[in-house]
Design a protein around this motif. Structure first.
Motif, PDB file in Angstrom:
ATOM      1  N   LEU A   1       0.832  -1.210   0.000  1.00  0.00           N
ATOM      2  CA  LEU A   1       0.000   0.000   0.000  1.00  0.00           C
ATOM      3  C   LEU A   1       0.861   1.252   0.000  1.00  0.00           C
ATOM      4  N   GLY A   2       1.949   1.234   0.732  1.00  0.00           N
ATOM      5  CA  GLY A   2       2.850   2.385   0.736  1.00  0.00           C
ATOM      6  C   GLY A   2       3.443   2.643  -0.628  1.00  0.00           C
ATOM      7  N   LEU A   3       3.829   1.578  -1.325  1.00  0.00           N
ATOM      8  CA  LEU A   3       4.359   1.741  -2.681  1.00  0.00           C
ATOM      9  C   LEU A   3       3.309   2.299  -3.630  1.00  0.00           C
ATOM     10  N   VAL A   4       2.086   1.770  -3.548  1.00  0.00           N
ATOM     11  CA  VAL A   4       1.015   2.252  -4.432  1.00  0.00           C
ATOM     12  C   VAL A   4       0.702   3.712  -4.143  1.00  0.00           C
ATOM     13  N   PHE A   5       0.547   4.074  -2.868  1.00  0.00           N
ATOM     14  CA  PHE A   5       0.265   5.467  -2.523  1.00  0.00           C
ATOM     15  C   PHE A   5       1.406   6.382  -2.959  1.00  0.00           C
ATOM     16  N   GLY A   6       2.637   5.948  -2.794  1.00  0.00           N
ATOM     17  CA  GLY A   6       3.774   6.757  -3.217  1.00  0.00           C
ATOM     18  C   GLY A   6       3.809   6.960  -4.722  1.00  0.00           C
ATOM     19  N   LEU A   7       3.521   5.902  -5.488  1.00  0.00           N
ATOM     20  CA  LEU A   7       3.498   6.028  -6.940  1.00  0.00           C
ATOM     21  C   LEU A   7       2.391   6.965  -7.402  1.00  0.00           C
ATOM     22  N   VAL A   8       1.212   6.840  -6.808  1.00  0.00           N
ATOM     23  CA  VAL A   8       0.096   7.728  -7.171  1.00  0.00           C
ATOM     24  C   VAL A   8       0.432   9.159  -6.793  1.00  0.00           C
ATOM     25  N   TRP A   9       1.007   9.365  -5.622  1.00  0.00           N
ATOM     26  CA  TRP A   9       1.384  10.707  -5.175  1.00  0.00           C
ATOM     27  C   TRP A   9       2.369  11.354  -6.155  1.00  0.00           C
TER      28      TRP A   9
END
Length: 122
Positions: free
Chosen positions: A61-69
């Motif tokens: 989830l951290g990776l996905v949120f970081g990529l979207v950000w």
């Protein structure tokens, strides 16, 4: 050679992840609220999963949120680059003789280009 090194590092990372997962198989209960808040509100949600699944899910989830950000943050730069590409294509279409002449010129030496830039800035 670099391709094999990359595959070797990926294999080591995969083995490390599998080792950590096997070492942390114990079930852990993940609750939405503490027990006192659940008792006060009258509802709550809890799920029991292995610890490696919780940690892996949090990292994912951290990776996905970081990529979207980052994708959202870089929107202005992508829009500006697209605008510049469109303008360049319009200029090339408007002046095809200049674009053709620029394509036939031999590439300049990088050192000479740097020296020319230095002379022009002073």
């Amino acid at each position: 050679m670099m391709k094999y090194l990359r595959y070797a590092l990926l294999a080591v990372a995969f083995l490390l992840c599998v080792t950590v997962a096997l070492a942390n198989r114990a079930p852990v209960t993940l609750a939405l609220w503490p027990d006192t808040v659940t008792a006060f509100l009258g509802f709550g949600y809890a799920v029991t999963l292995p610890l490696f699944a919780i940690v892996g899910g949090a990292v994912g989830l951290g990776l996905v949120f970081g990529l979207v950000w980052e994708w959202l943050r870089e929107h202005a730069q992508r829009a500006e680059a697209a605008k510049m590409r469109r303008e360049l294509e319009q200029m090339r279409r408007a002046h095809p003789e200049t674009a053709a002449r620029g394509a036939t010129q031999p590439p300049r030496d990088k050192v000479l280009a740097i020296l020319d830039e230095a002379d022009g800035s002073s």
